[in-house]
Structures are given as structure tokens and as C-alpha cells.
Enzyme design. Structure first.
Site, PDB file in Angstrom:
ATOM      1  N   ARG A  19     -13.959   1.767  10.518  1.00 39.91           N
ATOM      2  CA  ARG A  19     -12.989   1.749   9.431  1.00 39.91           C
ATOM      3  C   ARG A  19     -11.648   1.209   9.933  1.00 39.91           C
ATOM      4  O   ARG A  19     -10.959   0.484   9.215  1.00 39.91           O
ATOM      5  CB  ARG A  19     -12.834   3.162   8.835  1.00 39.91           C
ATOM      6  CG  ARG A  19     -14.072   3.630   8.082  1.00 39.91           C
ATOM      7  CD  ARG A  19     -13.852   4.991   7.446  1.00 39.91           C
ATOM      8  NE  ARG A  19     -12.883   4.911   6.353  1.00 39.91           N
ATOM      9  CZ  ARG A  19     -12.285   5.987   5.822  1.00 39.91           C
ATOM     10  NH1 ARG A  19     -12.561   7.194   6.307  1.00 39.91           N
ATOM     11  NH2 ARG A  19     -11.441   5.867   4.830  1.00 39.91           N
ATOM     12  N   ASP A  79      -4.635   3.815   5.551  1.00 38.52           N
ATOM     13  CA  ASP A  79      -4.756   2.436   6.058  1.00 38.52           C
ATOM     14  C   ASP A  79      -3.436   1.802   6.477  1.00 38.52           C
ATOM     15  O   ASP A  79      -3.426   0.677   6.982  1.00 38.52           O
ATOM     16  CB  ASP A  79      -5.449   1.545   5.001  1.00 38.52           C
ATOM     17  CG  ASP A  79      -4.718   1.534   3.647  1.00 38.52           C
ATOM     18  OD1 ASP A  79      -5.397   1.374   2.616  1.00 38.52           O
ATOM     19  OD2 ASP A  79      -3.477   1.697   3.621  1.00 38.52           O
ATOM     20  N   HIS A 104      -2.887  12.360   3.882  1.00 41.16           N
ATOM     21  CA  HIS A 104      -4.162  12.470   4.595  1.00 41.16           C
ATOM     22  C   HIS A 104      -4.120  11.832   5.974  1.00 41.16           C
ATOM     23  O   HIS A 104      -5.161  11.556   6.555  1.00 41.16           O
ATOM     24  CB  HIS A 104      -5.296  11.837   3.755  1.00 41.16           C
ATOM     25  CG  HIS A 104      -5.560  12.595   2.490  1.00 41.16           C
ATOM     26  ND1 HIS A 104      -6.232  12.042   1.420  1.00 41.16           N
ATOM     27  CD2 HIS A 104      -5.223  13.840   2.106  1.00 41.16           C
ATOM     28  CE1 HIS A 104      -6.320  12.940   0.449  1.00 41.16           C
ATOM     29  NE2 HIS A 104      -5.705  14.038   0.829  1.00 41.16           N
ATOM     30  N   CYS A 163      -8.312  13.289  25.794  1.00 43.80           N
ATOM     31  CA  CYS A 163      -6.852  13.291  25.724  1.00 43.80           C
ATOM     32  C   CYS A 163      -6.251  13.192  27.128  1.00 43.80           C
ATOM     33  O   CYS A 163      -6.659  13.932  28.049  1.00 43.80           O
ATOM     34  CB  CYS A 163      -6.374  14.586  25.060  1.00 43.80           C
ATOM     35  SG  CYS A 163      -4.583  14.782  25.058  1.00 43.80           S
ATOM     36  N   THR A 218      -6.295   6.179  -7.900  1.00 40.34           N
ATOM     37  CA  THR A 218      -6.969   7.378  -7.381  1.00 40.34           C
ATOM     38  C   THR A 218      -7.857   7.970  -8.459  1.00 40.34           C
ATOM     39  O   THR A 218      -7.524   7.958  -9.634  1.00 40.34           O
ATOM     40  CB  THR A 218      -5.950   8.430  -6.886  1.00 40.34           C
ATOM     41  OG1 THR A 218      -6.664   9.613  -6.470  1.00 40.34           O
ATOM     42  CG2 THR A 218      -4.934   8.803  -7.944  1.00 40.34           C
ATOM     43  N   SER A 219      -9.002   8.474  -8.025  1.00 46.34           N
ATOM     44  CA  SER A 219      -9.962   9.044  -8.993  1.00 46.34           C
ATOM     45  C   SER A 219      -9.529  10.447  -9.414  1.00 46.34           C
ATOM     46  O   SER A 219     -10.158  11.069 -10.257  1.00 46.34           O
ATOM     47  CB  SER A 219     -11.361   9.092  -8.357  1.00 46.34           C
ATOM     48  OG  SER A 219     -11.318   9.895  -7.172  1.00 46.34           O
ATOM     49  N   PRO A 239      -8.382   0.856 -13.357  1.00 49.93           N
ATOM     50  CA  PRO A 239      -9.243   0.160 -14.318  1.00 49.93           C
ATOM     51  C   PRO A 239     -10.258   1.096 -14.983  1.00 49.93           C
ATOM     52  O   PRO A 239     -10.809   0.804 -16.028  1.00 49.93           O
ATOM     53  CB  PRO A 239      -9.980  -0.877 -13.453  1.00 49.93           C
ATOM     54  CG  PRO A 239      -9.271  -0.930 -12.159  1.00 49.93           C
ATOM     55  CD  PRO A 239      -8.552   0.362 -11.997  1.00 49.93           C
ATOM     56  N   ALA A 283      -4.252  -2.505  -9.997  1.00 47.05           N
ATOM     57  CA  ALA A 283      -2.866  -2.267  -9.566  1.00 47.05           C
ATOM     58  C   ALA A 283      -2.200  -3.562  -9.108  1.00 47.05           C
ATOM     59  O   ALA A 283      -1.004  -3.775  -9.347  1.00 47.05           O
ATOM     60  CB  ALA A 283      -2.857  -1.247  -8.433  1.00 47.05           C
TER      61      ALA A 283
HETATM   62  P1  OAD Z   1     -11.631   7.088  -4.735  1.00 46.10           P
HETATM   63  O1  OAD Z   1     -12.541   6.123  -4.086  1.00 46.10           O
HETATM   64  O2  OAD Z   1     -12.117   8.460  -5.103  1.00 46.10           O
HETATM   65  O3  OAD Z   1     -11.025   6.466  -6.077  1.00 46.10           O
HETATM   66  C1  OAD Z   1     -10.493   5.174  -6.062  1.00 46.10           C
HETATM   67  C2  OAD Z   1     -10.002   4.912  -7.466  1.00 46.10           C
HETATM   68  O4  OAD Z   1      -9.411   3.630  -7.479  1.00 46.10           O
HETATM   69  C3  OAD Z   1     -11.131   4.902  -8.500  1.00 46.10           C
HETATM   70  O5  OAD Z   1     -10.771   5.742  -9.593  1.00 46.10           O
HETATM   71  C4  OAD Z   1     -11.183   3.428  -8.949  1.00 46.10           C
HETATM   72  O6  OAD Z   1     -11.462   3.318 -10.342  1.00 46.10           O
HETATM   73  C5  OAD Z   1      -9.779   2.976  -8.669  1.00 46.10           C
HETATM   74  N1  OAD Z   1      -9.627   1.542  -8.411  1.00 46.10           N
HETATM   75  C6  OAD Z   1     -10.524   0.686  -7.899  1.00 46.10           C
HETATM   76  N2  OAD Z   1      -9.982  -0.555  -7.813  1.00 46.10           N
HETATM   77  C7  OAD Z   1      -8.694  -0.448  -8.274  1.00 46.10           C
HETATM   78  C8  OAD Z   1      -7.610  -1.351  -8.430  1.00 46.10           C
HETATM   79  N3  OAD Z   1      -7.738  -2.645  -8.105  1.00 46.10           N
HETATM   80  N4  OAD Z   1      -6.435  -0.891  -8.925  1.00 46.10           N
HETATM   81  C9  OAD Z   1      -6.299   0.411  -9.283  1.00 46.10           C
HETATM   82  N5  OAD Z   1      -7.285   1.333  -9.147  1.00 46.10           N
HETATM   83  C10 OAD Z   1      -8.465   0.897  -8.653  1.00 46.10           C
HETATM   84  O7  OAD Z   1     -10.372   7.196  -3.763  1.00 46.10           O
HETATM   85  P2  OAD Z   1      -9.217   8.258  -3.821  1.00 46.10           P
HETATM   86  O8  OAD Z   1      -8.950   8.763  -5.199  1.00 46.10           O
HETATM   87  O9  OAD Z   1      -8.070   7.705  -3.080  1.00 46.10           O
HETATM   88  O10 OAD Z   1      -9.533  11.967   1.329  1.00 46.10           O
HETATM   89  O11 OAD Z   1      -9.845   9.455  -2.960  1.00 46.10           O
HETATM   90  C11 OAD Z   1      -8.961  10.520  -2.639  1.00 46.10           C
HETATM   91  C12 OAD Z   1      -9.406  11.076  -1.333  1.00 46.10           C
HETATM   92  O12 OAD Z   1     -10.796  11.389  -1.392  1.00 46.10           O
HETATM   93  C13 OAD Z   1      -9.307  10.115  -0.166  1.00 46.10           C
HETATM   94  O13 OAD Z   1      -7.999  10.045   0.351  1.00 46.10           O
HETATM   95  C14 OAD Z   1     -10.212  10.814   0.825  1.00 46.10           C
HETATM   96  C15 OAD Z   1     -11.321  11.277  -0.084  1.00 46.10           C
HETATM   97  O14 OAD Z   1     -11.712  12.589   0.243  1.00 46.10           O
HETATM   98  C16 OAD Z   1      -9.653  12.172   2.693  1.00 46.10           C
HETATM   99  O15 OAD Z   1     -10.181  11.350   3.407  1.00 46.10           O
HETATM  100  C17 OAD Z   1      -9.105  13.469   3.134  1.00 46.10           C
END
Ligand code: OAD
Length: 251
Positions: free
Chosen positions: A69, A103, A118, A147, A188-189, A214, A231
Site C-alpha cells: 500500500r 496516504d 487514522h 525498532c 467517505t462511506s 457519487p 470530489a
Molecule cells: P470507503 O472505501 O469506506 O468509502 C469511500 C467512499 O468514497 C465511498 O462512499 C465512495 O462512494 C466514495 N467515492 C469513491 N470515489 C469518489 C470520488 N471520486 N469522490 C468522492 N467520493 C468518492 O472509505 P472510507 O469511508 O474512507 O480506517 O473508510 C473509512 C475508514 O474505513 C478508513 O479510513 C479505514 C477503514 O476502516 C482505518 O484504516 C482505520
């Protein structure tokens, strides 16, 4: 096109908070957290690998997954969404950027003071005492490397499932959210708490909440504005239409 009532609300905003998730990096080519994994990692569920239990059971597998990653995110660049947020910070009186992403693309795009809920994959830390190191140590015979200070196995400086979020960052994010008059939830989902609770808090306190995604999320029915678009398209358009054109009109 940005709705006129939204544009007016944003121009009047005093404290804007933006929380981003993996979707803001999707247009940079970084797979979102729940995207299907590719290649040799296709058979693994990320939620299985991103945990202390997985690291305790198979430290080399988890270390190798994060190195993969890390390679992904160091090979891509910020996209227009990241740059628009870095610019927005200079256009409003008070601006706070909170991210769930690890990232580092917001920082590369120029955002400062990013609250990393995170962690950040570009840092590593040891699994015993939490000694932090920038970047990734060179490959050693022992994987994960140990370490240099305390000898315990190294791990990425990111939050795993079942672990608490960094207290200082969560407190800062919560404080900013409670004071926000405008709160953006971008890419974010809204499935993972406590990060998603920030959006809920903003809704409950009556802030203007704008979701940019979207696809619908569990919070879509409750936000003030839902902009169902990528976005990388919406945020630059929003900065141009709401602030830059307004500045030209005043000038
Ligand atoms: P997800 O993969 O759960 O959700 C990504 C969201 O981005 C989805 O709802 C997509 O519809 C949306 N998406 C995709 N392409 C997009 C674009 N071009 N513009 C806007 N939105 C778009 O990722 P997160 O919600 O970030 O935590 O997940 C939250 C956390 O879940 C992550 O940080 C991770 C995971 O557990 C840890 O690693 C602790």
C-alpha cells in the site's frame, strides 16, 4: 453547477471543517479502502489485515501488505480535490481539514495542520513502545524490521481495527466540528466510527452539512446538501464559483 443557496451559505461561513475519506484520493488512483484488492492481495479482506491480531499472528504478511500500500500511495499524486481543499483553507476565515486517509496526499497538495484520525502510512512506529520513525526502514533479514531503540517489531503508524484513534487528534477534530458552521463530508462511506460520528455531531448541532460522494451513504438523508459527484470535479468548481469569482466581482 453549485446551488446558489449553497454558494451564498459558503461565502457567509466563518468556520469551515472538512472531513475526507478514501474517496478524495480515488481520482489519484488510490483504491478506496473498500475497493476490491488487486493482485496477490485479492484474496485478503483489508479488515482482516488491518488489525493488531493479524499483526500478532502474521507480522510479515501485514508488514508486506502495508509496504504494498505504501508503494501505491508513493507512486501517485494529489488530484484536483486535494488542491482545491488546500486552496479553500486560504479563502475562509477559519478552516480545519480532518482526514481518515493515511496516504499523505493532502499534505503533498499543500494542506497544513491536517488532523490525521487514522495515522499516516509514511511513518512507521515500533509495536511495543510506539517509537515513531519517518518513512520505511530498509529491508532487513528480519521482516518486519526491529525498532532501533527498543528492538520490538516495527509497524506502520496507522490505526488498526479495534485500536483507539489518537486522543489528541480526535479531541482536536471534535472541538473543530462542534464550532463549525459549515461541515463537509467528502469521499467517505460514513460507515466507520468514531470518524463518522463527527458528521453526525455536525448535523445534530445544526451546522450546514455538505456531503460530496457519487454514491449515497447512511448519512445522505440527513445532510443539508448532497452533491452526488466526484470530489475532483465538485471541489475545484466550488472554489471557483463560490470564492474566486466572488473575489473578482468585488475587485
Ligand atoms: P470507503 O472505501 O469506506 O468509502 C469511500 C467512499 O468514497 C465511498 O462512499 C465512495 O462512494 C466514495 N467515492 C469513491 N470515489 C469518489 C470520488 N471520486 N469522490 C468522492 N467520493 C468518492 O472509505 P472510507 O469511508 O474512507 O480506517 O473508510 C473509512 C475508514 O474505513 C478508513 O479510513 C479505514 C477503514 O476502516 C482505518 O484504516 C482505520
Amino acid at each position: 453547477m453549485i446551488p446558489q443557496n449553497l454558494a451564498k451559505r459558503l461565502r457567509e461561513a466563518h468556520k469551515i471543517v472538512v472531513m475526507t475519506g478514501a474517496g478524495v484520493s480515488a481520482e489519484s488512483g488510490v483504491p478506496t479502502f473498500r475497493d476490491a484488492q488487486t493482485g496477490l492481495w485479492a484474496k485478503y479482506d483489508p479488515t482482516e489485515l488491518a488489525s493488531p491480531e493479524a499483526f500478532a499472528r502474521q507480522p510479515k504478511l501485514v508488514w508486506d501488505w502495508y509496504k504494498w500500500r505504501y508503494g501505491l500511495v508513493t507512486a501517485v499524486s494529489p488530484n484536483p480535490a486535494h488542491y482545491a481543499l488546500a486552496e479553500m483553507a486560504h479563502l475562509v476565515p477559519h478552516f480545519t481539514l480532518i482526514t481518515q486517509n493515511i496516504d499523505n496526499l493532502h499534505q503533498i497538495a499543500g494542506s497544513e495542520g491536517v488532523i490525521e484520525l487514522h495515522g499516516n502510512i509514511r511513518r512507521t512506529k515500533c509495536s511495543d513502545k510506539g517509537h515513531i520513525f519517518p518513512g520505511w526502514p530498509d529491508d532487513t533479514a528480519v521482516q518486519p524490521p526491529l525498532c532501533a531503540v527498543c528492538g520490538s517489531p516495527m509497524r506502520p503508524d496507522v490505526v488498526w481495527f479495534g485500536e483507539s484513534l489518537p486522543r489528541h487528534e480526535l479531541e482536536a477534530a471534535t472541538a473543530a466540528t462542534l464550532q463549525a458552521d459549515v461541515f463537509f463530508s467528502v469521499g467517505t462511506s460514513s460507515q466507520v466510527y468514531p470518524a463518522a460520528a463527527l458528521t453526525v455531531e455536525a448535523i445534530k448541532k445544526g451546522a450546514t452539512v455538505i456531503e460530496i460522494n457519487p454514491h449515497p451513504t447512511p448519512l445522505t438523508p440527513h445532510v443539508t446538501f448532497s452533491l452526488a459527484a466526484p470530489a475532483g470535479e465538485v471541489l475545484p468548481q466550488l472554489v471557483a464559483e463560490v470564492w474566486e469569482r466572488a473575489a473578482v466581482a468585488i475587485a
